[in-house]
Write a protein that holds these residues in place. Structure first.
Motif, PDB file in Angstrom:
ATOM      1  N   ARG A 106       0.773  -1.306  -0.098  1.00 17.37           N
ATOM      2  CA  ARG A 106       0.097   0.152   0.003  1.00 17.37           C
ATOM      3  C   ARG A 106       0.933   1.288  -0.089  1.00 17.37           C
ATOM      4  N   HIS A 168      -7.405  -6.082   5.179  1.00 14.05           N
ATOM      5  CA  HIS A 168      -8.405  -5.038   4.990  1.00 14.05           C
ATOM      6  C   HIS A 168      -8.966  -4.694   6.378  1.00 14.05           C
ATOM      7  N   ASP A 293      -6.812   3.973  -3.430  1.00 15.02           N
ATOM      8  CA  ASP A 293      -6.433   2.260  -3.409  1.00 15.02           C
ATOM      9  C   ASP A 293      -6.655   1.556  -4.834  1.00 15.02           C
ATOM     10  N   ASN A 295      -6.611  -2.030  -6.821  1.00 20.88           N
ATOM     11  CA  ASN A 295      -6.797  -3.386  -6.552  1.00 20.88           C
ATOM     12  C   ASN A 295      -6.597  -4.462  -7.685  1.00 20.88           C
TER      13      ASN A 295
HETATM   14 MG   LIG Z   1      -7.783  -2.395  -1.741  1.00 21.93          MG
END
Ligand SMILES: [Mg+2]
Ligand SMILES: Nc1ncnc2c1ncn2[C@@H]1O[C@H](COP(=O)(O)OP(=O)(O)OP(=O)(O)O)[C@@H](O)[C@H]1O
Ligand SMILES: O=P(O)(O)O[C@H]1[C@H](O)[C@@H](O)[C@H](OP(=O)(O)O)[C@@H](OP(=O)(O)O)[C@H]1O
Ligand SMILES: [Mg+2]
Length: 336
Positions: A106, A168, A293, A295
């Motif tokens: 991240r 998460h 974010d 993914n």
């Molecule tokens: Mg994510």
């Protein structure tokens, strides 16, 4: 090039259409929502079959495959893909593990944004953030140094994205005491007020679909100084809450969404992503939108009308392979 060799003799006068095989490797929960009978039927009508890969067996012994689509984690799986690609360099692996790895951290996943054209024009940015390797640094008197001037509230996010539920588990931190007990390594990101609405953009090759989701509500300044209230609040999977009423929210313009999606996925070298976008309520400077974010191979079953979009993407990949001779039928779709 790998091609499907199991074509039984056809006695009819017209040649039997070539069937393409897509090998897919994903965890059972993803597989159950992604590879539904309706998708298998649609694919079959376009001479495409999907075959589950057995990740516990050497990939190179399975197939033959015309494309590999995957979302699995770990070095063993990566080594499998690399061995397969060395053997079958013309078979697209969607997506290359090295490119995926960049967005499994991240702290580094958002680095790519600063280099996009939309970011240099000031239309998109990312929240300010720091990487904290040692949580003790947050408990001591010198925590301000570790925070590098970030302002509360902060969101604490586990650095590694590995498909686990724990990756998460996030925490909204209102003031310094709330930093105690965070599990390192962690990314601390400034929370940006955005009216409680999130835009999730699903990208499939050159196609982008933006959907609205619920997000965390805005945090008033007074909440940061309310010592009677909790200093931090853990949360997870907030975007699975029911979305806000559609009529109340202005969606980002589709041209803008398309441009961000195109620039982002090309810069990352990935075809299958989604990203979280917010519109800052009180933008600091000119940037109105922030990317929070990114993914890899997200839950496409939550994208309206995903099946023809994903199938057309696969057909396009088949059409564009070097040296392929057989025409693949196209589906009519809008493009980014
Ligand atoms: Mg994510
Ligand atoms: N910096 C921020 N400012 C405001 N809200 C944020 C911020 N970061 C995260 N959020 C909110 O928290 C949610 C979860 O954060 P994030 O998307 O980073 O976590 P995730 O677990 O990776 O989510 P996903 O399920 O999309 O993978 C976001 O979708 C958004 O609603
Ligand atoms: O496998 P991990 O790394 O946990 O990835 C998740 C993504 O982070 C989420 O974004 C996906 O949900 P959304 O499609 O709502 O974004 C989520 O979709 P899914 O639950 O439908 O698989 C996952 O893909
Ligand atoms: Mg997210």
């Amino acid at each position: 090039m790998a091609a499907n060799s199991s074509s039984p003799a056809d006695s009819s006068s017209s040649p039997r259409p070539h069937t393409y095989t897509i090998g897919y490797a994903m965890l059972p929960n993803k597989h159950d929502t992604f590879v539904q009978p309706s998708f298998l039927d649609l694919a079959a009508r376009h001479s495409v079959r999907l075959e589950a890969v057995d990740a516990s067996r050497p990939l190179a012994e399975q197939g033959p495959f015309d494309i590999i689509v995957h979302k699995l984690y770990g070095q063993a799986w990566r080594a499998q893909l690399e061995a397969f690609s060395a053997l079958h360099p013309d078979v697209p692996v969607v997506d290359p593990p090295a490119a995926i790895e960049r967005i499994l951290d991240r702290f580094t996943m958002l680095d790519v944004v600063a280099g996009l054209g939309v970011a240099t024009e000031g239309a998109v940015a990312t929240p300010r953030q720091v990487f904290v390797a040692d949580a003790a640094a947050l408990a001591c008197d010198d925590a301000d140094a570790a925070l590098s001037g970030l302002r509360f509230p902060l969101i604490a996010k586990p650095v590694e994205v590995d498909g686990s539920a724990a990756s998460h588990d996030l925490c909204l931190v209102y003031r310094r005491e709330g930093l105690r007990g965070l599990r390192e390594p962690v990314v601390l990101q400034e929370f940006v007020n955005h009216g409680g609405v999130l835009f999730k953009v699903y990208v499939v090759g050159d196609h982008a679909t933006c959907v609205m989701r619920s997000s965390l509500p805005d945090v008033a300044d007074a909440r940061l100084h309310d010592l009677a209230a909790d200093a931090a609040a853990p949360f997870a999977n907030i975007s699975l809450l029911p979305p806000p009423a559609a009529g109340d929210v202005e969606m980002p313009p589709q041209d803008f969404v398309n441009r961000v999606a195109r620039e982002l996925r090309r810069a990352l070298g990935l075809h299958l992503i989604n990203f979280d976008l917010i519109r800052a309520s009180d933008p600091d400077g000119d940037a109105k939108y922030l990317i929070l974010d990114i993914n890899y191979c997200p839950g496409y079953s939550k994208m309206p009308g995903f099946e023809p979009v994903v199938l057309e993407f696969l057909l396009e990949l088949l059409r564009n392979r070097p040296g392929h001779e057989q025409p693949c039928p196209a589906l009519a779709l809008a493009r980014v």
